[in-house]
Design a protein around this motif. Structure first.
Motif, PDB file in Angstrom:
ATOM      1  N   PRO A 241     -18.731  26.979  14.059  1.00  0.00           N
ATOM      2  CA  PRO A 241     -19.681  27.653  13.172  1.00  0.00           C
ATOM      3  C   PRO A 241     -19.739  29.167  13.414  1.00  0.00           C
ATOM      4  O   PRO A 241     -19.912  29.942  12.478  1.00  0.00           O
ATOM      5  CB  PRO A 241     -21.027  26.990  13.503  1.00  0.00           C
ATOM      6  N   ASN A 291     -28.216  24.602  27.156  1.00  0.00           N
ATOM      7  CA  ASN A 291     -28.665  24.099  25.861  1.00  0.00           C
ATOM      8  C   ASN A 291     -30.142  23.754  25.973  1.00  0.00           C
ATOM      9  O   ASN A 291     -30.587  23.238  27.001  1.00  0.00           O
ATOM     10  CB  ASN A 291     -27.844  22.850  25.475  1.00  0.00           C
ATOM     11  N   LYS A 292     -30.898  24.016  24.913  1.00  0.00           N
ATOM     12  CA  LYS A 292     -32.338  23.738  25.003  1.00  0.00           C
ATOM     13  C   LYS A 292     -32.655  22.261  24.760  1.00  0.00           C
ATOM     14  O   LYS A 292     -33.754  21.808  25.040  1.00  0.00           O
ATOM     15  CB  LYS A 292     -33.117  24.631  24.047  1.00  0.00           C
TER      16      LYS A 292
HETATM   17  P1  FAD Z   1     -24.425  22.865  16.654  1.00  0.00           P
HETATM   18  O1  FAD Z   1     -23.837  21.510  16.624  1.00  0.00           O
HETATM   19  O2  FAD Z   1     -25.347  23.237  15.544  1.00  0.00           O
HETATM   20  O3  FAD Z   1     -25.168  22.981  18.046  1.00  0.00           O
HETATM   21  C1  FAD Z   1     -25.934  24.080  18.421  1.00  0.00           C
HETATM   22  C2  FAD Z   1     -26.546  23.709  19.764  1.00  0.00           C
HETATM   23  O4  FAD Z   1     -27.278  24.807  20.236  1.00  0.00           O
HETATM   24  C3  FAD Z   1     -27.500  22.529  19.691  1.00  0.00           C
HETATM   25  O5  FAD Z   1     -27.119  21.572  20.677  1.00  0.00           O
HETATM   26  C4  FAD Z   1     -28.853  23.123  20.014  1.00  0.00           C
HETATM   27  O6  FAD Z   1     -29.677  22.257  20.799  1.00  0.00           O
HETATM   28  C5  FAD Z   1     -28.473  24.350  20.810  1.00  0.00           C
HETATM   29  N1  FAD Z   1     -29.436  25.441  20.698  1.00  0.00           N
HETATM   30  C6  FAD Z   1     -30.064  25.927  19.586  1.00  0.00           C
HETATM   31  N2  FAD Z   1     -30.809  26.989  19.897  1.00  0.00           N
HETATM   32  C7  FAD Z   1     -30.678  27.178  21.221  1.00  0.00           C
HETATM   33  C8  FAD Z   1     -31.215  28.109  22.145  1.00  0.00           C
HETATM   34  N3  FAD Z   1     -32.023  29.097  21.753  1.00  0.00           N
HETATM   35  N4  FAD Z   1     -30.881  28.005  23.448  1.00  0.00           N
HETATM   36  C9  FAD Z   1     -30.053  27.007  23.884  1.00  0.00           C
HETATM   37  N5  FAD Z   1     -29.524  26.105  23.050  1.00  0.00           N
HETATM   38  C10 FAD Z   1     -29.815  26.191  21.749  1.00  0.00           C
HETATM   39  N6  FAD Z   1     -16.057  22.638  15.971  1.00  0.00           N
HETATM   40  C11 FAD Z   1     -15.591  23.423  16.949  1.00  0.00           C
HETATM   41  O7  FAD Z   1     -16.357  23.962  17.777  1.00  0.00           O
HETATM   42  N7  FAD Z   1     -14.246  23.678  17.040  1.00  0.00           N
HETATM   43  C12 FAD Z   1     -13.350  23.146  16.185  1.00  0.00           C
HETATM   44  O8  FAD Z   1     -12.139  23.429  16.316  1.00  0.00           O
HETATM   45  C13 FAD Z   1     -13.830  22.281  15.155  1.00  0.00           C
HETATM   46  N8  FAD Z   1     -12.970  21.714  14.281  1.00  0.00           N
HETATM   47  C14 FAD Z   1     -13.464  20.841  13.350  1.00  0.00           C
HETATM   48  C15 FAD Z   1     -12.553  20.176  12.491  1.00  0.00           C
HETATM   49  C16 FAD Z   1     -13.040  19.297  11.552  1.00  0.00           C
HETATM   50  C17 FAD Z   1     -12.038  18.610  10.661  1.00  0.00           C
HETATM   51  C18 FAD Z   1     -14.427  19.058  11.445  1.00  0.00           C
HETATM   52  C19 FAD Z   1     -14.963  18.084  10.427  1.00  0.00           C
HETATM   53  C20 FAD Z   1     -15.319  19.714  12.257  1.00  0.00           C
HETATM   54  C21 FAD Z   1     -14.853  20.623  13.221  1.00  0.00           C
HETATM   55  N9  FAD Z   1     -15.733  21.294  14.070  1.00  0.00           N
HETATM   56  C22 FAD Z   1     -15.234  22.068  15.069  1.00  0.00           C
HETATM   57  C23 FAD Z   1     -17.191  21.268  13.874  1.00  0.00           C
HETATM   58  C24 FAD Z   1     -17.892  20.329  14.827  1.00  0.00           C
HETATM   59  O9  FAD Z   1     -17.997  19.059  14.247  1.00  0.00           O
HETATM   60  C25 FAD Z   1     -19.342  20.842  15.082  1.00  0.00           C
HETATM   61  O10 FAD Z   1     -20.007  20.989  13.858  1.00  0.00           O
HETATM   62  C26 FAD Z   1     -19.382  22.164  15.828  1.00  0.00           C
HETATM   63  O11 FAD Z   1     -18.606  22.088  17.015  1.00  0.00           O
HETATM   64  C27 FAD Z   1     -20.821  22.498  16.192  1.00  0.00           C
HETATM   65  O12 FAD Z   1     -20.862  23.775  16.752  1.00  0.00           O
HETATM   66  P2  FAD Z   1     -22.112  24.189  17.678  1.00  0.00           P
HETATM   67  O13 FAD Z   1     -22.157  23.288  18.841  1.00  0.00           O
HETATM   68  O14 FAD Z   1     -21.973  25.654  17.905  1.00  0.00           O
HETATM   69  O15 FAD Z   1     -23.340  23.990  16.693  1.00  0.00           O
END
Ligand code: FAD
Length: 322
Positions: A241, A291-292
């Protein structure tokens, strides 16, 4: 005796890490199957890139020094590989799932009429053939697949899945193979090598990664993570993201649609640990997650976890680690 042949990949005179990662696998398979491990090094002229390190990592180092092979060119590599593989008939042919391997492997498999499995994460040789771990449906499932018995297999190996050791306790025989007659071969020509810009850091090369996820909140917070990374000598990477939002370049993305990394330390800030992300970093030496949400999946595989707001934890980490 069976042979496992690894195609060496080099660029600008340096053998790339992926070759030694594959050799870690090849040497393990070699012991299990009592097979010899050879490396085919196609290069230009008489200076053989990485000769010593390669010789210390396999049983036979096969070298073709030819101006036509100085730089990767699919037409030239195919011609040479077709000849060498037809002569030697190795049981397993391994190359990286890199831009070179992805370019070369399908045509080579078609020309030799042998089964090809791409993007392998792990292999296990069985008496009947081979079992392979690979991801399917964009990383949604991990499949352990069995291959029909065949005399030969061609596999491409995902970078970052095996340990990179430049020297694996071996002492290879060096064999210089005949160079190739390029008469009549027309097709691609190498023009020039273009370095990627300085902004494009290779996160796969970093020893320490500080990786930011959506939990970092907003792009204005990225410099804080960068400051922390700089303070501890780390490189900044991210989840998808963050790259999709344009907060960091796509080249910094870790995961199935980004890069596979294997740093000594991986510090995940506000990353949930979705399987597509996990697949790209789970082999890191030590994983530290902030992570929170105590239920975040990343805590299921991190070695150390800090439950808290990343913006409050970051300054403390900086003070303690830097
Ligand atoms: P989120 O899942 O939204 O998680 C955010 C986290 O931050 C949550 O756990 C939350 O509790 C925590 N948080 C929020 N605020 C705070 C705070 N203030 N302090 C501490 N913690 C906090 N993803 C990848 O990363 N790499 C890839 O290569 C990739 N390829 C993909 C390929 C396909 C075909 C598909 C369908 C998806 C792919 N994804 C990929 C996406 C993946 O499924 C997830 O959506 C993505 O990894 C989520 O990113 P994130 O953990 O940053 O966000």
């Amino acid at each position: 005796m069976e042979e496992i042949l690894v195609l060496a990949e080099h660029r600008q005179g340096q053998v790339r890490d992926i070759t030694f990662e594959i050799l870690t696998l090849a040497n393990r398979l070699g012991i299990e199957r009592e097979a010899t491990v050879s490396v085919l090094l196609s290069c230009g002229g008489e200076a053989y890139p990485g000769e010593k390190e390669l010789a210390a990592s396999c049983d036979d180092l096969l070298v073709i020094g030819d101006e036509g092979l100085a730089h990767y060119n699919a037409d030239h590599y195919l011609a040479v590989l077709e000849r060498v593989l037809a002569e030697r008939r190795p049981r397993f042919i391994l190359m990286g799932h890199t831009s070179m391997g992805m370019d070369l492997a399908p045509s080579l498999a078609a020309r030799l009429s042998i089964p090809l499995v791409t993007d392998c994460l792990e292999e296990e040789a069985t008496s009947g053939g081979l079992q392979i771990l690979r991801q399917m449906y964009g990383g949604k499932i991990q499949a352990r697949i069995s291959l029909k018995p065949s005399e030969q297999y061609l596999l491409t190996i995902r970078p970052g899945c095996f340990e990179c050791r430049r020297g694996q306790g071996k002492s290879a025989h060096l064999k210089v193979l005949d160079s190739h007659d390029w008469t009549g071969l027309r097709g691609r020509r190498f023009l020039e090598y273009l370095e990627t810009g300085p902004a494009d850091v290779d996160i796969a090369e970093a020893d320490i990664l500080v990786s930011v996820g959506r939990g970092i909140g907003k792009p204005e917070n990225i410099p804080l993570a960068q400051e922390f990374a700089d303070a501890i000598g780390a490189t900044l990477s991210c989840s998808r993201p963050v790259a999709d939002e344009g907060w960091l370049p796509k080249s910094r993305q870790v995961g199935t649609s980004g890069k596979t990394v294997r740093p000594k330390v991986y510090i995940a800030l506000g990353i949930s640990g979705a399987y597509q992300h996990q697949a790209g970093m789970k082999n890191s030496g030590t994983i530290i997650a902030v992570n929170k949400d105590p239920q975040a999946p990343i805590f299921g595989f991190a070695h150390y976890g800090i439950i808290g707001d990343v913006m409050k934890v970051l300054p403390i980490l900086k003070e303690k680690f830097a």
